[in-house]
Scaffold this motif. Structure first.
Motif, PDB file in Angstrom:
ATOM      1  N   SER A  20       2.730  -6.126   3.870  1.00  0.00           N
ATOM      2  CA  SER A  20       1.767  -7.182   3.148  1.00  0.00           C
ATOM      3  C   SER A  20       0.517  -6.862   1.377  1.00  0.00           C
ATOM      4  O   SER A  20      -0.300  -5.606   1.679  1.00  0.00           O
ATOM      5  N   GLU A  22      -0.663  -8.230  -2.444  1.00  0.00           N
ATOM      6  CA  GLU A  22      -1.271  -9.500  -2.274  1.00  0.00           C
ATOM      7  C   GLU A  22      -1.289  -9.090  -3.664  1.00  0.00           C
ATOM      8  O   GLU A  22      -2.846  -7.856  -3.938  1.00  0.00           O
ATOM      9  N   MET A  77       2.293 -12.389  -3.072  1.00  0.00           N
ATOM     10  CA  MET A  77       2.526 -11.097  -2.258  1.00  0.00           C
ATOM     11  C   MET A  77       3.877 -10.951  -1.904  1.00  0.00           C
ATOM     12  O   MET A  77       5.212 -11.244  -2.462  1.00  0.00           O
ATOM     13  N   ASP A  79       6.164  -8.647   1.313  1.00  0.00           N
ATOM     14  CA  ASP A  79       6.196  -8.276   2.635  1.00  0.00           C
ATOM     15  C   ASP A  79       7.201  -7.130   2.406  1.00  0.00           C
ATOM     16  O   ASP A  79       8.022  -7.046   1.698  1.00  0.00           O
TER      17      ASP A  79
END
Length: 124
Positions: A20, A22, A77, A79
Motif C-alpha cells: 500500500s 498513502e 491510496m 495498492d
C-alpha cells in the motif's frame, strides 16, 4: 507531497503480498501513481502504474497477470496486490507519483515524488 509505502515482507514462492502507498500533502487534479522496484545490483525498474483520474493501468510484462494495481481516491491510496510471487520478484518496492501527468510513463525520471521503499523477499 509525501508518500508512505507499507506491506513488504518475506513470503514463499507462489505466495501473495499486498503493498500500500498513502499520499499526503498537496493534491492535484491529474497524476499517475506508480510502483517501481530495485533488486540488489540492478537498476530500478517499472512495475505498474495507475491514472488517478480514470483508472487506466499499465504493467510491466514480467508482472502482468500476477500483479494488480488499484486506487482508493477517497483515502488517496494505491495498492499493489502481488500474487504468484517468484524469487525474481525480490526487491525493494517504491511508490512514486508523476504530478500533472495524463499519460502513464514507465521511466523513473518522469516521477516527481517517491516513497521510502518497502522490502519484498520471496524465498524459493
Amino acid at each position: 507531497v509525501q508518500l508512505q509505502a507499507s506491506g513488504g515482507g518475506l513470503v514463499q514462492a507462489g505466495g501473495s503480498l499486498r503493498l500500500s502507498c498513502e499520499a499526503s500533502g498537496r493534491t492535484f487534479s491529474n497524476y499517475i501513481m506508480g510502483w517501481f522496484r530495485q533488486a540488489p545490483g540492478k537498476e530500478r525498474e517499472f512495475v505498474a502504474a495507475i491514472s488517478w483520474s480514470d483508472g487506466r493501468t499499465d504493467y510491466a510484462d514480467s508482472v502482468k497477470g500476477r500483479f494488480t494495481i488499484s486506487r482508493d481516491n477517497a483515502k488517496k491510496m494505491v495498492d499493489l496486490q502481488m500474487n504468484s510471487l517468484k524469487p525474481e520478484d525480490t526487491a525493494v518496492y517504491y511508490c512514486a507519483i508523476d504530478v500533472g501527468a495524463i499519460r502513464i510513463m514507465r521511466r523513473s525520471y518522469a516521477y516527481d515524488y517517491w516513497g521510502q521503499g518497502t522490502l519484498v523477499t520471496v524465498s524459493s
